[in-house]
Design a protein around this motif. Structure first.
Motif, PDB file in Angstrom:
ATOM      1  N   GLY A  47      42.225  41.746  28.360  1.00 56.82           N
ATOM      2  CA  GLY A  47      42.696  41.417  29.446  1.00 56.82           C
ATOM      3  C   GLY A  47      42.513  42.239  30.489  1.00 56.82           C
ATOM      4  N   GLU A  48      43.799  42.680  31.231  1.00 59.31           N
ATOM      5  CA  GLU A  48      43.285  43.163  32.524  1.00 59.31           C
ATOM      6  C   GLU A  48      43.552  44.817  32.549  1.00 59.31           C
ATOM      7  N   ARG A  49      43.343  45.619  33.181  1.00 57.15           N
ATOM      8  CA  ARG A  49      42.451  46.847  32.678  1.00 57.15           C
ATOM      9  C   ARG A  49      43.201  48.111  34.034  1.00 57.15           C
ATOM     10  N   THR A  50      44.955  48.036  33.751  1.00 60.76           N
ATOM     11  CA  THR A  50      45.712  48.251  34.542  1.00 60.76           C
ATOM     12  C   THR A  50      45.623  50.371  34.008  1.00 60.76           C
ATOM     13  N   ARG A 102      41.699  40.433  46.731  1.00 60.16           N
ATOM     14  CA  ARG A 102      43.257  40.972  46.573  1.00 60.16           C
ATOM     15  C   ARG A 102      44.138  41.048  47.010  1.00 60.16           C
ATOM     16  N   ARG A 130      33.967  40.444  35.567  1.00 60.32           N
ATOM     17  CA  ARG A 130      34.751  39.782  35.501  1.00 60.32           C
ATOM     18  C   ARG A 130      35.641  39.221  34.406  1.00 60.32           C
ATOM     19  N   GLY A 139      37.671  43.292  33.255  1.00 62.44           N
ATOM     20  CA  GLY A 139      38.908  43.531  33.539  1.00 62.44           C
ATOM     21  C   GLY A 139      38.615  43.408  35.544  1.00 62.44           C
ATOM     22  N   GLU A 145      39.115  42.907  39.092  1.00 62.09           N
ATOM     23  CA  GLU A 145      40.184  41.664  39.634  1.00 62.09           C
ATOM     24  C   GLU A 145      41.632  41.639  39.806  1.00 62.09           C
ATOM     25  N   THR A 146      41.542  42.573  38.456  1.00 62.39           N
ATOM     26  CA  THR A 146      43.089  43.012  37.182  1.00 62.39           C
ATOM     27  C   THR A 146      42.991  43.730  37.700  1.00 62.39           C
ATOM     28  N   GLN A 147      42.600  45.245  38.244  1.00 57.52           N
ATOM     29  CA  GLN A 147      43.670  46.561  38.093  1.00 57.52           C
ATOM     30  C   GLN A 147      44.393  46.296  39.682  1.00 57.52           C
ATOM     31  N   ARG A 148      45.306  46.862  39.398  1.00 55.69           N
ATOM     32  CA  ARG A 148      46.706  46.875  41.074  1.00 55.69           C
ATOM     33  C   ARG A 148      46.421  48.473  41.993  1.00 55.69           C
TER      34      ARG A 148
END
Length: 451
Positions: free
Chosen positions: A39-42, A105, A348, A352, A354-357
């Motif tokens: 999932g997300e790569r934060t 983003r 994508r 991940g 487009e999942t970083q914040r």
């Protein structure tokens, strides 16, 4: 402290001196965690998957991206040279693809955010706009021995802000081709002795850009060409004693659109490597010309017209700044460009993007290129772990898979990282639970193939 497979350590050692010793230990956790995290790569997701959810000094891992001093350009150089060493050891031309992508983003704190055409959602009938960041990525187009196909391996990615961004800061705006020119120039400095072929789409068929590329030694560019481009013969030889300035061009050549329907056009049938790894018979016509449009000086090109005798594909035209290149070779090099789009989709879906914040400007500039480079790093890990052995493809009774994809490659690397990272540390006897080997292998496989 991480305990990694020896062959993965050998790959990582090529990059460790770019960062300080302390920052490198934190960076390794981020790299391995970005591979293992679903999932997300934060940064928070990476710390959780690495078992660091109770780490009191978690801010140190954020500072690797938003504060620490290290050169992403130097990491790109080392990654490229390592890829060349493993996949292009000879003197054959190095094929590279260049293209841009939009990272969707939102957020007022993202300074470089702009409004762009969404290439995925738009079509000929609909124009869809999206908010995000525009990235230009250069990738090595190389055959992967164990995958038996060509992959596009990213190694250098730059942020290309919008014109409004530069106007607000009173800076000179750089177009996509301006950024591309600087990237090509940088790569030629990293590899001064190698011949370089850059493959791009019609966005890069710009005279000012092609003129600069054509003047670089051992560098040629291939791009899609408009069928209504103004092509000319070379200027006639100037007579002795004739006064006046030298002619820039000669007689106008027929438009390529007219050549498609001209019965005098010389077409030759060739079997070429086509999309999807197939062979296809195509009709090809080629020639040389000067592409000229005032006030840019003319550029000498080889044009190639491609026509499908079965009518399944629309005719298209290509250009190459190397007049000596073979027409069939130009077509086959251009077809490799599609793997760039495949890589954009894979990062994508599986890494991940487009999942970083991050909101920090420095962290934004570093994170997306790092995730794209992670595609190449995972490929390197798998190549070293295999050691020349066939790739173990996951099979099922209802599905026979012939060749591995990137998702298989990522899972293969994860299967080596999960046990060594989490199950290799000695524990007290009271803290351990014995489980059957079959269940352990099934658990690792399930984790490895998690989305």
């Amino acid at each position: 402290m991480l305990t990694l497979p020896t062959r993965i350590i050998h790959v990582l050692r090529h990059f460790e001196t770019v960062l300080s010793e302390r920052v490198w230990e934190w960076a390794k956790v981020l790299v391995i965690g970005a591979i293992l995290a679903p999932g997300e790569r934060t940064v928070a997701a990476i710390l959780r998957v690495m078992g660091c959810a109770n780490e009191k000094h978690y801010q140190n891992y954020h500072r690797v991206l938003n504060r620490a001093t290290w050169s992403s350009r130097e990491l790109s150089r080392r990654l490229l040279l390592l890829l060349i060493q493993l996949f292009f050891p000879g003197n054959e031309p190095v094929i590279m693809g260049i293209d841009e992508t939009i990272e969707r983003r939102r957020g007022r704190k993202i300074a470089a955010r702009g409004v762009y055409r969404d290439p995925v959602r738009s079509s000929k009938e609909f124009f869809v706009k999206t908010n995000g960041l525009r990235w230009i990525s250069m990738m090595l187009l190389t055959p992967i021995p164990w995958a038996q196909r060509v992959w596009a391996l990213p190694f250098l990615t730059v942020l290309a802000p919008s014109e409004r961004y530069h106007q607000q800061r009173k800076l000179q705006h750089k177009t996509i081709t301006d950024w591309a020119w600087q990237m090509i120039l940088q790569v030629t400095r990293w590899m001064p002795a190698r011949r370089l072929v850059v493959v791009a789409d019609g966005t890069y068929a710009v005279l000012s850009f092609l003129l600069k590329v054509s003047r670089l030694p051992r560098v040629s560019a291939i791009a899609r060409l408009r069928l209504d481009a103004c092509l000319y013969e070379p200027p006639a030889v100037r007579g002795a004693g004739k006064r006046g300035r030298h002619a820039l061009k000669g007689q106008a050549q027929p438009k390529l659109a007219a050549r498609l329907n001209d019965p005098t056009t010389s077409w030759k049938k060739h079997m070429v490597s086509w999309y999807g790894g197939t062979k296809r018979e195509m009709e090809i016509a080629t020639g040389t010309a000067l592409w000229y449009q005032s006030p840019i000086p003319p550029v000498t090109i080889r044009w190639v017209l491609i026509r499908d005798p079965n009518g399944q594909y629309e005719p298209m035209a290509l250009l190459c700044t190397d007049q000596q290149a073979e027409a069939v070779q130009i077509v086959e090099w251009f077809v490799l460009r599609w793997t760039v789009e495949v890589t954009f989709h894979e990062v994508r879906a599986h890494l991940g993007v487009e999942t970083q914040r991050q909101w920090s400007d420095l962290a934004i500039v570093r994170t997306t290129p790092a995730l794209l480079g992670l595609f190449s790093l995972v490929t390197l890990f798998a190549h070293q772990l295999l050691g020349g052995q066939p790739f173990p493809i996951r099979q099922a009774a209802w599905y026979t898979k012939a060749l591995p994809t990137f998702s298989d490659t990522l899972a293969f690397v994860r299967q080596h990282l999960w046990p060594s990272t989490f199950f290799s540390v000695s524990s007290y006897e009271g803290d351990t639970v014995q489980i059957p080997r079959v269940f352990f292998d099934h658990l690792v496989e399930t984790l490895a193939f998690a989305a």
